[in-house]
Design an enzyme around this catalytic site. Sequence first.
Site, PDB file in Angstrom:
ATOM      1  N   GLN A  68       0.821  -1.318   0.061  1.00 19.09           N
ATOM      2  CA  GLN A  68       0.062  -0.102  -0.099  1.00 19.09           C
ATOM      3  C   GLN A  68       0.762   1.136   0.043  1.00 19.09           C
ATOM      4  OE1 GLN A  68      -2.383  -1.026   3.419  1.00 19.09           O
ATOM      5  NE2 GLN A  68      -0.532  -1.530   4.680  1.00 19.09           N
ATOM      6  N   ASP A 143      -0.141  -7.834  11.703  1.00 21.77           N
ATOM      7  CA  ASP A 143      -0.587  -6.615  10.544  1.00 21.77           C
ATOM      8  C   ASP A 143       0.503  -7.129   9.566  1.00 21.77           C
ATOM      9  OD1 ASP A 143      -1.172  -3.653  10.259  1.00 21.77           O
ATOM     10  OD2 ASP A 143       0.095  -4.188   8.811  1.00 21.77           O
ATOM     11  N   ASP A 174       0.218 -12.194   6.714  1.00 24.79           N
ATOM     12  CA  ASP A 174      -1.248 -11.859   6.426  1.00 24.79           C
ATOM     13  C   ASP A 174      -2.330 -12.843   7.571  1.00 24.79           C
ATOM     14  OD1 ASP A 174      -3.616 -13.850   4.989  1.00 24.79           O
ATOM     15  OD2 ASP A 174      -3.473 -11.883   4.315  1.00 24.79           O
ATOM     16  N   ASP A 192      -9.310  -4.532  12.829  1.00 23.31           N
ATOM     17  CA  ASP A 192      -8.736  -3.318  12.687  1.00 23.31           C
ATOM     18  C   ASP A 192      -8.062  -3.002  11.530  1.00 23.31           C
ATOM     19  OD1 ASP A 192      -7.904  -0.623  13.075  1.00 23.31           O
ATOM     20  OD2 ASP A 192      -6.583  -0.919  14.622  1.00 23.31           O
TER      21      ASP A 192
END
Length: 344
Positions: A68, A143, A174, A192
């Site tokens: 990302q 995370d 993952d 989250d």
Amino acid sequence: MGEAAEIIYSDGFCNGSSNIRNLPDELLIPDRHRTSPNNSWFEEEIDADLKWSFAINSVLHKGTSQYQDIVLLDTKRFGKVLVIDGKMQSAEVDEFIYHECLIHPALLCHPNPKTMFIMGGGEGSAAREALKHVSIEKIVMCDIDQEVVDFCRRYLTANQKAFSDKKLHLVINDAKAELEGRNEKFDIIVGDLADPVEGGPCYQLYTKSFYQQILKPKLQPGGIFVTQAGPAGVFTHKEVFSSIYNTLKQVFKYIISYTAHVPSFADTWGWVMASDKPFSIDAGELDRKIEERIVGDLLYLDGDSLVSCTILNKTISTTLTNETHVYTEEDARFIHGHGVAYQI
């Protein structure tokens, strides 16, 4: 919002006379504060015909990980702001609203929560809130993005104590694979996660098959799952909120949805709790549990405000009642935006 004289550029930044990407390199150095020109703004595209912008002092970090796009901004109104894939994720001045609503309702509804698994949560705020509960013995925070975790540990000083707590076990993986591979079960599982955007890494973690086949079997009897569920305003709740609610309704016996306004998100936000054990939401009982179980203050939630969060307006409650969409990999819904291919 008033008039603006700035020229808006399509890359997510604007400046009265020049693109912020052409600012001197020293403005991008993350380890010391630099002041950018007074008319520099960050712009987020909320929808094709709607944008949200705010003035910035400097860019503290900008980069692209394997998964990302990541930007850490110093803003005039909201303090430090974490932006992922062009979407506001967390703002220093009001992140307590989002994270208190994400973490405390599930913990307070559980009779004796000791273990928690957090999917995502790389900035550390969810773990910080969970660690306020004296009963918590172990938190696994998983995370997928090492780069997000690393720079949040470095720059978000409010969470440094949480990152160093021995109860917190940080895993870079993952979340789907991590949960599937673990033998242990948890009292609370928390989603989250980043919003489901097309091309992003998270949308598969909102599907019925994931909830039913992987997540639910990892809950202890009476365990609770809670997830952030995206925008939940009058005009935005149909994007993903109602679908996530209905999807969880296919997997768990009892569902509670609740909302709160988060100023830096420019919208009302939604969360959904799910369990096979009934929920008890009583203001007096919640206040008693907060007093007995939590070390430190809550800035947003108390018994009355938590109960009020569960009372939805007629428009949204009607949509939830009538929603038929079930979130699957083949039939996913996305909020407006893009994944890693969207360059800031």
